[in-house]
Design a protein around this motif. Structure first.
Motif, PDB file in Angstrom:
ATOM      1  N   TYR A 320       0.846  -1.086  -0.081  1.00 21.51           N
ATOM      2  CA  TYR A 320       0.121   0.023   0.298  1.00 21.51           C
ATOM      3  C   TYR A 320       0.665   1.233   0.042  1.00 21.51           C
ATOM      4  N   GLU A 321       2.106   1.108  -0.482  1.00 17.65           N
ATOM      5  CA  GLU A 321       2.962   2.462  -0.513  1.00 17.65           C
ATOM      6  C   GLU A 321       2.855   2.827  -1.790  1.00 17.65           C
ATOM      7  N   SER A 322       2.577   4.036  -2.077  1.00 15.80           N
ATOM      8  CA  SER A 322       2.574   4.867  -3.248  1.00 15.80           C
ATOM      9  C   SER A 322       3.779   4.913  -4.244  1.00 15.80           C
ATOM     10  N   ASP A 323       4.912   4.421  -3.614  1.00 18.05           N
ATOM     11  CA  ASP A 323       6.180   4.583  -4.325  1.00 18.05           C
ATOM     12  C   ASP A 323       6.860   2.941  -4.672  1.00 18.05           C
ATOM     13  N   PRO A 324       6.587   2.580  -5.852  1.00 18.94           N
ATOM     14  CA  PRO A 324       7.035   1.222  -6.163  1.00 18.94           C
ATOM     15  C   PRO A 324       8.481   1.002  -5.595  1.00 18.94           C
ATOM     16  N   GLU A 325       9.257   1.742  -5.751  1.00 14.36           N
ATOM     17  CA  GLU A 325      10.758   1.341  -5.210  1.00 14.36           C
ATOM     18  C   GLU A 325      10.784   1.007  -3.796  1.00 14.36           C
ATOM     19  N   LEU A 326       9.892   1.928  -3.272  1.00 14.51           N
ATOM     20  CA  LEU A 326       9.869   1.783  -1.576  1.00 14.51           C
ATOM     21  C   LEU A 326       9.152   0.547  -1.242  1.00 14.51           C
ATOM     22  N   ALA A 358       2.826  -6.982  -8.600  1.00 24.51           N
ATOM     23  CA  ALA A 358       2.793  -6.692 -10.286  1.00 24.51           C
ATOM     24  C   ALA A 358       2.018  -5.524 -10.487  1.00 24.51           C
ATOM     25  N   PHE A 359       0.820  -5.339  -9.635  1.00 17.54           N
ATOM     26  CA  PHE A 359      -0.105  -4.372 -10.067  1.00 17.54           C
ATOM     27  C   PHE A 359       0.746  -2.776 -10.090  1.00 17.54           C
ATOM     28  N   GLN A 360       1.811  -2.680  -9.418  1.00 12.49           N
ATOM     29  CA  GLN A 360       2.498  -1.259  -9.555  1.00 12.49           C
ATOM     30  C   GLN A 360       2.957  -0.954 -10.760  1.00 12.49           C
ATOM     31  N   ALA A 361       3.029  -2.193 -11.746  1.00 11.90           N
ATOM     32  CA  ALA A 361       3.335  -1.576 -13.128  1.00 11.90           C
ATOM     33  C   ALA A 361       2.512  -0.943 -13.918  1.00 11.90           C
ATOM     34  N   PHE A 362       1.365  -0.854 -13.492  1.00 10.71           N
ATOM     35  CA  PHE A 362      -0.123  -0.125 -14.233  1.00 10.71           C
ATOM     36  C   PHE A 362      -0.218   1.103 -13.497  1.00 10.71           C
ATOM     37  N   PRO A 363      -1.139   1.801 -14.151  1.00 10.19           N
ATOM     38  CA  PRO A 363      -1.666   3.091 -13.970  1.00 10.19           C
ATOM     39  C   PRO A 363      -1.934   3.253 -12.088  1.00 10.19           C
ATOM     40  N   GLY A 364      -1.467   4.289 -11.467  1.00 10.02           N
ATOM     41  CA  GLY A 364      -1.748   4.157  -9.874  1.00 10.02           C
ATOM     42  C   GLY A 364      -3.229   4.481  -9.658  1.00 10.02           C
ATOM     43  N   ALA A 365      -4.158   5.050 -10.581  1.00  8.51           N
ATOM     44  CA  ALA A 365      -5.212   5.111 -10.113  1.00  8.51           C
ATOM     45  C   ALA A 365      -6.109   4.032 -10.285  1.00  8.51           C
ATOM     46  N   HIS A 366      -5.557   2.597 -10.798  1.00  9.37           N
ATOM     47  CA  HIS A 366      -6.154   1.427 -11.143  1.00  9.37           C
ATOM     48  C   HIS A 366      -5.594   0.690  -9.679  1.00  9.37           C
ATOM     49  N   TRP A 367      -4.566   0.838  -9.018  1.00 11.09           N
ATOM     50  CA  TRP A 367      -4.132   0.113  -8.107  1.00 11.09           C
ATOM     51  C   TRP A 367      -5.283  -0.519  -6.956  1.00 11.09           C
ATOM     52  N   ALA A 368      -6.176   0.239  -6.747  1.00  8.50           N
ATOM     53  CA  ALA A 368      -7.292  -0.052  -5.565  1.00  8.50           C
ATOM     54  C   ALA A 368      -7.906  -1.414  -5.999  1.00  8.50           C
ATOM     55  N   LYS A 369      -8.120  -1.463  -7.438  1.00  7.08           N
ATOM     56  CA  LYS A 369      -8.877  -2.603  -7.971  1.00  7.08           C
ATOM     57  C   LYS A 369      -8.278  -3.636  -8.147  1.00  7.08           C
ATOM     58  N   LEU A 370      -6.822  -3.486  -8.314  1.00  7.58           N
ATOM     59  CA  LEU A 370      -5.848  -4.547  -8.824  1.00  7.58           C
ATOM     60  C   LEU A 370      -5.114  -5.437  -7.661  1.00  7.58           C
ATOM     61  N   ARG A 371      -5.090  -4.828  -6.309  1.00 11.11           N
ATOM     62  CA  ARG A 371      -4.299  -5.358  -5.444  1.00 11.11           C
ATOM     63  C   ARG A 371      -4.683  -6.623  -5.250  1.00 11.11           C
ATOM     64  N   THR A 372      -6.286  -6.780  -4.889  1.00 11.64           N
ATOM     65  CA  THR A 372      -7.122  -7.974  -4.424  1.00 11.64           C
ATOM     66  C   THR A 372      -8.010  -8.298  -5.552  1.00 11.64           C
TER      67      THR A 372
END
Length: 466
Positions: A320-326, A358-372
């Motif tokens: 749930y971090e907004s920075d993929p590298e972190l 893997a979801f972090q390679a896609f647009p950040g606005a979509h992450w909430a629907k892709l994590r789970t």
């Protein structure tokens, strides 16, 4: 009888005499007349209203009168003369009636279908052959069935509506007409619905095969289309979630035109993961974070509850971090802590890094629907809610019918709302491309911050670094 306002403004009973009705009709303009009927007809309907207990019974009586009158008129036209009239134009004659009870949304309507001496007569524009249930009642029954109302409860509801003898077997027969909709869903052309994201899952229900009741899986596929809406792509029944079964299901989706998939979200079932790699080559796979947390806690059986909760919190912190590298830095920093808590959990945790993020390679606005896999979990919950009243299905076909009808009902609700705008959904079809490696200074800063986050979480659960 109808109310009229009294001197104090309140309604009082008004039962007009024949003279009063005649006088009122003389002063009433044609526009004020509700129905173009004569005085005799008006008095007849007034008496009919007084005889009926409520508006529903009155509606049934009136509907019966109107439909019987229309059928009589059509029979006279077929005969070429009115009943009892003897003319050279007559081509046929009447031969009594066939009584028939039609179940409608207002209640039972008694009909008298005229019979002819030569040939046959049937009002096909009003009635359906071999059916004693009105289209609206059939739709009502199917809607209650799909909404999870048992056939016995549907029968009781029908009785309260004034519909008699609507048995549970007749309810099942009416609901059998859903088979056409189910087959249309399973054979739907997907070439016009490219989907960038695909959610896959299965839910289990009890089903009878012969004399044995066993558990069967209903697998579903939900895709996010270019229009930003969710679409049901397929529904199938399986004995178990085997690789062979999932291969066949996904191959069927591809044969029907499934295309554009960039990311598949599911749990880590071995057969499903293998089928995704085989049938959807080139697509990324996202492991459901919620299922991963449960799997890690199951691998830590016998460990303190604080350690289980701590590991789940570490997964949450990384995902749930907004920075993929972190996120990657936190995952690497947390791995030794998970290893000390449970060697088995450490194996799962280390192997899950790429699929969990893997979801972090896609647009950040979509992450909430892709994590789970919550999209599928909610759909499965609706299927379970409707199927719970059945408990054990009499056949695989009936199980598939209700499951497919339930998720089709959900799709109808999805059609009124978008998950993303069309512009945002279009970003999901783009190739994310390789990312740039962070500089040495940034990497060291990320490691320090990740160490601080992991230390705060472990200390909050009373754990210390050995």
């Amino acid at each position: 009888m109808r109310p009229r306002p009294g001197a104090d403004g309140r309604d009082i009973a008004y039962n007009p005499s024949l003279t009063q009705i005649t006088d009122e009709r003389k002063t009433m303009s044609p526009d004020e007349s509700v129905m173009p009927m004569g005085l005799e007809e008006a008095l007849y309907f007034q008496r009919l209203w007084n005889e009926c207990g409520d508006a529903r019974e009155f509606a049934c009586r009136v509907l019966s009168l109107v439909m019987n009158a229309v059928m009589d008129e059509q029979a006279q036209l077929a005969c070429g003369a009115a009943r009892g009239e003897r003319t050279r134009a007559r081509t046929n004659s009447r031969n009594g009636y066939r009584p028939r009870t039609l179940k409608t949304a207002t209640g039972d309507v008694e009909l008298r279908i005229p019979k002819l001496r030569e040939g046959s007569y049937f009002p096909e524009e009003m009635l359906t052959r071999w059916s004693r249930v009105d289209v609206s009642v059939a739709a009502l029954v199917r809607e209650m069935y799909v909404s999870g109302v048992s056939t016995r409860k549907v029968e009781r509801v029908a009785e309260r509506l004034g519909i008699s003898s609507l048995s549970s077997s007749e309810v099942s027969r009416l609901c059998g007409e859903l088979d056409a909709e189910v087959e249309a869903l399973r054979g739907r052309d997907l070439s016009r619905t490219p989907c960038c994201y695909l959610w896959l899952d299965a839910t289990y229900m009890s089903c009878r095969e012969g004399s044995v009741v066993s558990s069967h899986a209903v697998v579903t596929a939900i895709g996010l289309g270019a229009d930003g809406r969710k679409h049901v792509l397929g529904v199938e029944a399986m004995d178990t979630e085997s690789e062979e079964g999932w291969n066949g299901f996904l191959a069927g989706l591809k044969a029907r035109g499934l295309s554009g998939v960039r990311l598949v979200v599911s749990d880590a079932h071995a057969g499903l993961v293998a089928a995704i790699a085989r049938q959807l080559q080139g697509c990324a796979w996202q492991r459901c974070i919620t299922h991963l947390q449960r799997n890690l806690q199951s691998a830590m059986a016998g460990r303190p509850q604080a350690s289980k909760e701590c590991v789940a919190k570490l997964v949450h912190a990384a995902c749930y971090e907004s920075d993929p590298e972190l996120s990657r830095a936190i995952w690497e920093e947390a791995a030794p802590w998970v290893g000390r808590a449970s060697p088995r959990a450490a194996e799962i945790f280390s192997a899950a890094e790429d699929s969990a993020l893997a979801f972090q390679a896609f647009p950040g606005a979509h992450w909430a629907k892709l994590r789970t896999n919550n999209v599928q979990e909610r759909a499965n919950r609706e299927i379970k809610r409707r199927c719970r009243v059945v408990q054990s299905f009499p056949s695989v076909g009936s199980m598939l019918r209700l499951s497919a009808a339930s998720i089709l009902s959900e799709e109808g609700r999805w059609a009124t709302q978008r998950v993303f705008s069309e512009e945002s959904a279009a970003l999901g079809f783009r190739d994310p491309g390789p990312g740039e490696a962070p500089s040495r200074e940034r990497r060291e800063a990320l490691e320090r911050r990740a160490a601080r986050i992991v230390a705060e979480i472990t200390e909050a659960y009373g754990l210390r670094k050995e």
